[in-house]
Design an enzyme around this catalytic site. Sequence first.
Site, short mmCIF file in Angstrom:
data_model
loop_
_atom_site.label_atom_id
_atom_site.label_comp_id
_atom_site.label_asym_id
_atom_site.label_seq_id
_atom_site.Cartn_x
_atom_site.Cartn_y
_atom_site.Cartn_z
CG ASP A 9 -1.60 1.22 1.35
OD1 ASP A 9 -2.57 1.70 0.48
OD2 ASP A 9 -1.52 1.73 2.48
CG ASP A 11 -1.99 7.42 0.37
OD1 ASP A 11 -0.93 8.17 -0.04
OD2 ASP A 11 -2.84 7.20 -0.50
#
Length: 214
Positions: A9, A11
Amino acid sequence: MDTQAVIFDLDGVLVHTDRFHYLAWKKISDEMGIYFDEQINARLRGVSRMESLEIILERYTGPALSDKEKEELATKKNEIYRNYLSQMSPLDVSGDVKNTLRKLREAGIKLAVGSSSKNTKFILEKTNLADDFDEVADGTMITKTKPDPEVFSLAAKLLGIDSAKCLVVEDAVAGIEAGKAAGMKTAAYGDAAQRGIADHDLGRISDLLEIVLK
Ligand code: G6P
Ligand code: MG
């Protein structure tokens, strides 16, 4: 565990843009007199921009908003957010993240980004991370965001690696759920690591090395 690929991922995992998401939504909430705090913010992790707005509007008590007004709010949030992003540089990537990516690659592990964000490419450019990954699957390429598995399934497909051989690294509960739904192993970091829902909980990103290269 026979891991051939790690899907990260963006953020809140590779970079701390989750802070900028929070600050941008906080500004919008304050202007509209809507209560917003870190706990509500945790529900926005991994969730698309428009879905995030709907979560924030759960506490809105003013006159009903049209779809156009909601679009305008989301656009305004994105402008504030992009203003923060434009100030980012390679210094915003920790040595822990950089070293981990390098060591995984040296060991022949394929690396991808799997993010719901439509700003993914911009962030990877600003931080000089783009070349560290074999593939990128992001919010511009999918129709359903986490907890739906679409973005992670796409990343595995782009890499040409079976989902069962992929490990997802996530700071969002929705992201861990998405990784599981994609049939992948999961490693939680930050917020999600407090919940005990993943196969592994990471104190720091380099903890991955022991899990993947053991
Ligand atoms: C990530 C973040 C979410 C954000 C979403 C969409 O998943 O964790 O907080 O809402 O991306 O980001 P975008 O940059 O497209 O607004
Ligand atoms: Mg995240």
